[in-house]
Every structure is written in C-alpha cells, then in structure tokens.
Design a protein around this motif. Structure first.
Motif, short mmCIF file in Angstrom:
data_model
loop_
_atom_site.label_atom_id
_atom_site.label_comp_id
_atom_site.label_asym_id
_atom_site.label_seq_id
_atom_site.Cartn_x
_atom_site.Cartn_y
_atom_site.Cartn_z
N ASP A 1 -1.42 -3.82 -1.93
CA ASP A 1 -2.36 -3.65 -0.81
C ASP A 1 -1.68 -2.95 0.36
N ASN A 2 -0.48 -3.41 0.72
CA ASN A 2 0.23 -2.82 1.85
C ASN A 2 0.61 -1.36 1.59
N TRP A 3 1.01 -1.04 0.37
CA TRP A 3 1.38 0.33 0.03
C TRP A 3 0.17 1.25 0.18
N GLN A 4 -0.98 0.81 -0.29
CA GLN A 4 -2.19 1.63 -0.16
C GLN A 4 -2.55 1.84 1.32
N GLU A 5 -2.42 0.79 2.12
CA GLU A 5 -2.69 0.92 3.55
C GLU A 5 -1.73 1.92 4.20
N LYS A 6 -0.46 1.85 3.84
CA LYS A 6 0.52 2.76 4.42
C LYS A 6 0.26 4.21 4.00
N LEU A 7 -0.12 4.40 2.76
CA LEU A 7 -0.43 5.75 2.30
C LEU A 7 -1.67 6.30 3.00
N GLN A 8 -2.68 5.45 3.19
CA GLN A 8 -3.89 5.86 3.90
C GLN A 8 -3.57 6.21 5.35
N ALA A 9 -2.76 5.38 6.00
CA ALA A 9 -2.38 5.63 7.39
C ALA A 9 -1.61 6.94 7.50
N GLN A 10 -0.76 7.21 6.52
CA GLN A 10 0.03 8.44 6.54
C GLN A 10 -0.89 9.66 6.42
N LYS A 11 -1.92 9.56 5.60
CA LYS A 11 -2.87 10.68 5.43
C LYS A 11 -3.60 10.98 6.72
N MET A 12 -3.81 9.95 7.54
CA MET A 12 -4.55 10.12 8.79
C MET A 12 -3.70 10.71 9.90
N GLU A 13 -2.37 10.70 9.72
CA GLU A 13 -1.47 11.24 10.76
C GLU A 13 -1.55 12.73 10.83
N SER B 1 17.53 -5.97 8.59
CA SER B 1 17.55 -4.69 7.90
C SER B 1 16.50 -3.73 8.45
N ILE B 2 15.73 -4.19 9.42
CA ILE B 2 14.73 -3.31 10.00
C ILE B 2 15.39 -2.04 10.53
N SER B 3 16.67 -2.17 10.88
CA SER B 3 17.38 -0.95 11.27
C SER B 3 17.41 0.03 10.11
N ALA B 4 17.35 -0.49 8.88
CA ALA B 4 17.26 0.36 7.69
C ALA B 4 15.81 0.69 7.40
N CYS B 5 14.92 0.06 8.17
CA CYS B 5 13.50 0.28 7.98
C CYS B 5 13.15 1.69 8.43
N THR B 6 12.22 2.25 7.77
CA THR B 6 11.86 3.62 8.05
C THR B 6 10.37 3.77 7.94
N SER B 7 9.86 4.84 8.44
CA SER B 7 8.46 5.15 8.19
C SER B 7 8.43 6.10 7.01
N LEU B 8 7.29 6.19 6.42
CA LEU B 8 7.17 7.07 5.27
C LEU B 8 7.32 8.51 5.72
N GLY B 9 8.08 9.25 4.96
CA GLY B 9 8.23 10.67 5.24
C GLY B 9 7.11 11.44 4.57
N GLY B 10 7.18 12.72 4.64
CA GLY B 10 6.16 13.55 4.04
C GLY B 10 6.14 13.48 2.53
N ASP B 11 7.24 12.99 1.93
CA ASP B 11 7.29 12.97 0.47
C ASP B 11 7.03 11.61 -0.14
N ASP B 12 6.94 10.56 0.66
CA ASP B 12 6.65 9.19 0.21
C ASP B 12 7.75 8.54 -0.60
N TRP B 13 8.88 9.17 -0.85
CA TRP B 13 9.93 8.61 -1.70
C TRP B 13 11.14 8.26 -0.87
N TYR B 14 11.69 7.09 -1.15
CA TYR B 14 12.94 6.72 -0.53
C TYR B 14 14.05 7.50 -1.24
#
Length: 151
Positions: free
Chosen positions: A139-151, A13-26
């Motif tokens: 933990d992973n969600w917080q890391e992803k949100l932090q990484a997104q802020k740094m982009e 399903s990684i093909s359905a995998c996505t990176s977080l967009g600007g809105d953080d909501w699927y």
C-alpha cells in the motif's frame, strides 16, 4: 525491547532515508541496483552473491551485476521475475511508510518475490509478520509511486 531497538535503529537510519528518484530504484554509491549483487542468485542459490563487472545488464533505469553470463541472460529474459520489491528499498521500512536503503545480504525470497531489508536485524523483525508487513508495504509503495507521478 528488541522491537524498540530496531525502531530506534530505523529512525536513526532516516539519514539514509531518501526520496524516490526519477528511476524508482535504490542504487548504491557506485550506481548498481541491489548494491551490485546478483538478483538471480537469490532465487537459484538462496544466497546473496556478488556480481562481477563483466556480467552487467542495464534494465529498469539501473545497472545490475551478475555472477555469470547465464544469470545475466536469465535476468534479461524476464527481469520482473528477479527484481526486488519496492524498488530494492527496505521492505520493513516501506511497511512503516519510509523509503530507506537496503543491505543485499538482508534478503528474503518469499512467494516468488525478492524482499530486501536495511539490515539482518531489521530483517528478523520483518520475518515475524512478513504477511502483514508486505500488505502495508504494498500500500505504501503504491502511494509513494502515485505521489511521485504527481510531482
């Protein structure tokens, strides 16, 4: 064996995998959060109920559909009470460090929070250790949100 099957399914399903967009909501292809399902119904009725086009609320950079005006009002008054964890992405996948879409029918209402999973099968695996998966996913969600802020 089942765990291996689910892991392979998740990896495919990684093909359905996505990176977080600007809105953080699927959101689905039509642009609806929770694929257009009524977030309030998960708590009040303990079931996934499709929303209707006449009961729509725009909050948290997403469009949310509801099955009734009452549910739309309840959501509008306190969206945090109903919004799914991890931006509506799959809770099990998030525990593994992946951002994967979710199926609104594969849900769990647990400790006053909504968790969605990629499929009902993945949900069954997630339920086997939901406390552990929630901790990892938090933990992973917080890391992803932090990484997104740094982009």
């Amino acid at each position: 064996m089942m765990r291996l099957f689910l892991l392979v399914t998740l990896m495919l399903s990684i093909s359905a995998c996505t990176s977080l967009g600007g809105d953080d909501w699927y959101v689905n292809e039509q642009g609806f959060g929770a694929s257009g399902y009524d977030l309030v119904s998960y708590q009040t009725e303990q079931q996934a109920v499709e929303g209707k086009d006449e009961f729509v609320v725009n909050i948290a950079n997403a469009v949310w559909r509801f099955s009734s005006a009452e549910h739309a009002k309840l959501f509008s008054q306190n969206p945090k009470q109903y919004l799914p964890q991890y931006g509506g992405y799959c809770a099990y996948a998030m525990a593994q460090g992946f951002v994967v879409s979710s199926d609104p029918k594969a849900f769990t209402w647990y400790k006053d929070k909504l968790y969605l999973n990629y499929s009902v099968g993945v949900r069954e695996t997630w339920l086997q250790d939901k406390e552990g998966y929630i901790k990892a996913a938090n933990d992973n969600w917080q890391e992803k949100l932090q990484a997104q802020k740094m982009e």
